[in-house]
Design an enzyme around this catalytic site. Structure first.
Site, PDB file in Angstrom:
ATOM      1  N   LEU A   1       4.306   2.704 -16.076  1.00 24.88           N
ATOM      2  CA  LEU A   1       5.120   2.033 -16.857  1.00 24.88           C
ATOM      3  C   LEU A   1       4.405   1.713 -18.192  1.00 24.88           C
ATOM      4  O   LEU A   1       3.110   1.816 -18.199  1.00 24.88           O
ATOM      5  CB  LEU A   1       5.495   0.599 -16.263  1.00 24.88           C
ATOM      6  CG  LEU A   1       6.368   0.622 -14.947  1.00 24.88           C
ATOM      7  CD1 LEU A   1       6.243  -0.773 -14.144  1.00 24.88           C
ATOM      8  CD2 LEU A   1       7.457   1.147 -15.376  1.00 24.88           C
TER       9      LEU A   1
ATOM     10  N   ASN B   1      -2.473  -2.976  -8.608  1.00 28.64           N
ATOM     11  CA  ASN B   1      -2.023  -1.825  -8.031  1.00 28.64           C
ATOM     12  C   ASN B   1      -3.165  -1.605  -6.824  1.00 28.64           C
ATOM     13  O   ASN B   1      -4.437  -1.977  -6.953  1.00 28.64           O
ATOM     14  CB  ASN B   1      -2.186  -0.733  -8.891  1.00 28.64           C
ATOM     15  CG  ASN B   1      -2.062   0.715  -8.338  1.00 28.64           C
ATOM     16  OD1 ASN B   1      -1.092   1.045  -7.732  1.00 28.64           O
ATOM     17  ND2 ASN B   1      -2.821   1.501  -8.827  1.00 28.64           N
TER      18      ASN B   1
ATOM     19  N   HIS C   1      -4.836   1.657  -5.085  1.00 31.82           N
ATOM     20  CA  HIS C   1      -5.108   3.149  -5.391  1.00 31.82           C
ATOM     21  C   HIS C   1      -6.339   3.698  -4.174  1.00 31.82           C
ATOM     22  O   HIS C   1      -7.127   3.005  -3.890  1.00 31.82           O
ATOM     23  CB  HIS C   1      -6.116   3.275  -6.676  1.00 31.82           C
ATOM     24  CG  HIS C   1      -6.263   4.552  -7.012  1.00 31.82           C
ATOM     25  ND1 HIS C   1      -5.257   5.524  -7.595  1.00 31.82           N
ATOM     26  CD2 HIS C   1      -7.531   5.483  -6.947  1.00 31.82           C
ATOM     27  CE1 HIS C   1      -5.675   6.592  -7.745  1.00 31.82           C
ATOM     28  NE2 HIS C   1      -7.058   6.657  -7.245  1.00 31.82           N
TER      29      HIS C   1
ATOM     30  N   ASP D   1      -5.046   3.110 -13.920  1.00 29.12           N
ATOM     31  CA  ASP D   1      -6.373   2.985 -13.073  1.00 29.12           C
ATOM     32  C   ASP D   1      -7.368   2.462 -13.649  1.00 29.12           C
ATOM     33  O   ASP D   1      -8.493   2.531 -13.191  1.00 29.12           O
ATOM     34  CB  ASP D   1      -6.666   4.095 -12.296  1.00 29.12           C
ATOM     35  CG  ASP D   1      -5.385   4.744 -11.141  1.00 29.12           C
ATOM     36  OD1 ASP D   1      -4.750   3.848 -10.789  1.00 29.12           O
ATOM     37  OD2 ASP D   1      -5.330   5.883 -11.013  1.00 29.12           O
TER      38      ASP D   1
ATOM     39  N   GLU E   1      -6.721   0.235   2.542  1.00 31.84           N
ATOM     40  CA  GLU E   1      -5.675  -0.176   1.916  1.00 31.84           C
ATOM     41  C   GLU E   1      -4.762  -1.448   2.590  1.00 31.84           C
ATOM     42  O   GLU E   1      -4.570  -2.414   1.868  1.00 31.84           O
ATOM     43  CB  GLU E   1      -4.679   0.754   1.700  1.00 31.84           C
ATOM     44  CG  GLU E   1      -5.273   2.064   0.847  1.00 31.84           C
ATOM     45  CD  GLU E   1      -4.076   3.101   0.501  1.00 31.84           C
ATOM     46  OE1 GLU E   1      -2.978   2.546   0.188  1.00 31.84           O
ATOM     47  OE2 GLU E   1      -4.490   4.156   0.625  1.00 31.84           O
TER      48      GLU E   1
HETATM   49  C1  GAR Z   1      -0.740   4.789  -0.765  1.00 31.02           C
HETATM   50  O1  GAR Z   1      -2.110   5.801   0.044  1.00 31.02           O
HETATM   51  C2  GAR Z   1      -1.239   4.367  -2.051  1.00 31.02           C
HETATM   52  O2  GAR Z   1      -2.691   3.846  -2.196  1.00 31.02           O
HETATM   53  C3  GAR Z   1      -1.156   5.521  -2.911  1.00 31.02           C
HETATM   54  O3  GAR Z   1       0.282   6.207  -2.351  1.00 31.02           O
HETATM   55  C4  GAR Z   1       0.427   5.807  -0.985  1.00 31.02           C
HETATM   56  C5  GAR Z   1       1.625   5.149  -0.602  1.00 31.02           C
HETATM   57  O4  GAR Z   1       1.638   4.725   0.683  1.00 31.02           O
HETATM   58  N1  GAR Z   1      -0.898   5.258  -4.215  1.00 31.02           N
HETATM   59  C6  GAR Z   1      -1.179   5.758  -5.296  1.00 31.02           C
HETATM   60  O5  GAR Z   1      -1.523   7.170  -5.075  1.00 31.02           O
HETATM   61  C7  GAR Z   1      -0.908   5.265  -6.638  1.00 31.02           C
HETATM   62  N2  GAR Z   1      -1.711   5.974  -7.543  1.00 31.02           N
HETATM   63  P1  GAR Z   1       2.699   3.796   1.117  1.00 31.02           P
HETATM   64  O6  GAR Z   1       4.153   4.148   0.418  1.00 31.02           O
HETATM   65  O7  GAR Z   1       2.788   4.080   2.610  1.00 31.02           O
HETATM   66  O8  GAR Z   1       2.392   2.405   0.836  1.00 31.02           O
END
Ligand code: GAR
Length: 210
Positions: free
Chosen positions: A96, A110, A112, A153, A183
């Site tokens: 965005l 966010n 990452h 990021d 995460e």
């Molecule tokens: C997660 O690993 C998140 O950290 C990543 O995408 C995946 C989404 O998984 N995000 C990014 O790469 C953003 N730059 P989810 O839909 O199962 O939460």
């Protein structure tokens, strides 16, 4: 105490959204309440997870807008309609523009899937992040939760957690371990810190009040 309205932005499977839903159910988000889930993709499984838990959903499809500016404007309107106090990017794969960041300063976070500043920025999302980490041969990777700013990021880091890379890892096995060990833990924890007013931002860095 007033509730903190949390709006979660998603694009895919929504396992991080699920971690937030589970944390809220356990009472682990402080006064935070997930009030709406917005997807950039039609039919994303994250939407089903929200519906299964009685959470309002909206879909704002990126490809229905000609450019990032018009998509960002529409998103800003929706976020205001939803009276968002905190916006969480949980696997949200659309960038965005700065107008959204300006409208919600230090109110967007966010997750990452790497230890920023490694393997981040434009083009580093989802499995690509883990492919690059394996290509480089790093021995540890991990996850980062940070505030969203206009630069991809690059906003103030809130929490990070390291995860070991194992011999023979594929991007998929590394992704799974980082999700499970990092995460799904640090994202709800950062949301609770925000809701408890325990994150101070100073000079582009955060200070966490214990
Ligand atoms: C997660 O690993 C998140 O950290 C990543 O995408 C995946 C989404 O998984 N995000 C990014 O790469 C953003 N730059 P989810 O839909 O199962 O939460």
């Amino acid at each position: 105490m007033n509730k903190t309205n949390i709006v979660v932005l998603v694009s895919g499977g929504g396992t991080n959204l699920q971690a937030l839903i589970d944390a809220e159910k356990r009472g682990d988000l402080g006064n935070g309440k997930i009030t709406c889930v917005i997807s950039s993709k039609e039919g994303a499984f994250a939407l089903t997870r929200a519906e299964n838990n009685g959470i309002k959903t909206r879909t704002l499809v990126r490809k229905n807008y000609p450019d990032i500016a018009s998509y960002s404007k529409a998103m800003c309107t929706v976020l205001k309609e939803e009276q968002a106090d905190l916006i969480v990017y949980a696997g949200f794969m659309t960038i965005l523009d700065e107008n959204v960041c300006d409208a919600f300063p230090n109110k967007m976070i966010n997750v990452h899937p790497a230890l920023i500043p490694s393997f981040c920025g434009k083009g580093f999302y989802g499995l690509h992040v883990h492919e690059e980490a394996l290509k480089k041969g790093v021995k540890v990777s991990g996850a980062t939760v940070h505030f969203v700013t206009a630069e991809c990021d690059a906003g103030p880091i809130i929490l990070q957690k390291a995860v070991e890379v194992n011999e023979g890892d594929s991007p998929e096995t590394l992704q799974k371990r980082i999700m499970e060990q990092a995460e799904w833990k640090i994202l709800p924890k950062a949301v609770k810190l925000f809701c408890d007013n325990k994150i101070i931002v100073e000079n582009g860095k955060t200070r966490i009040l214990e």
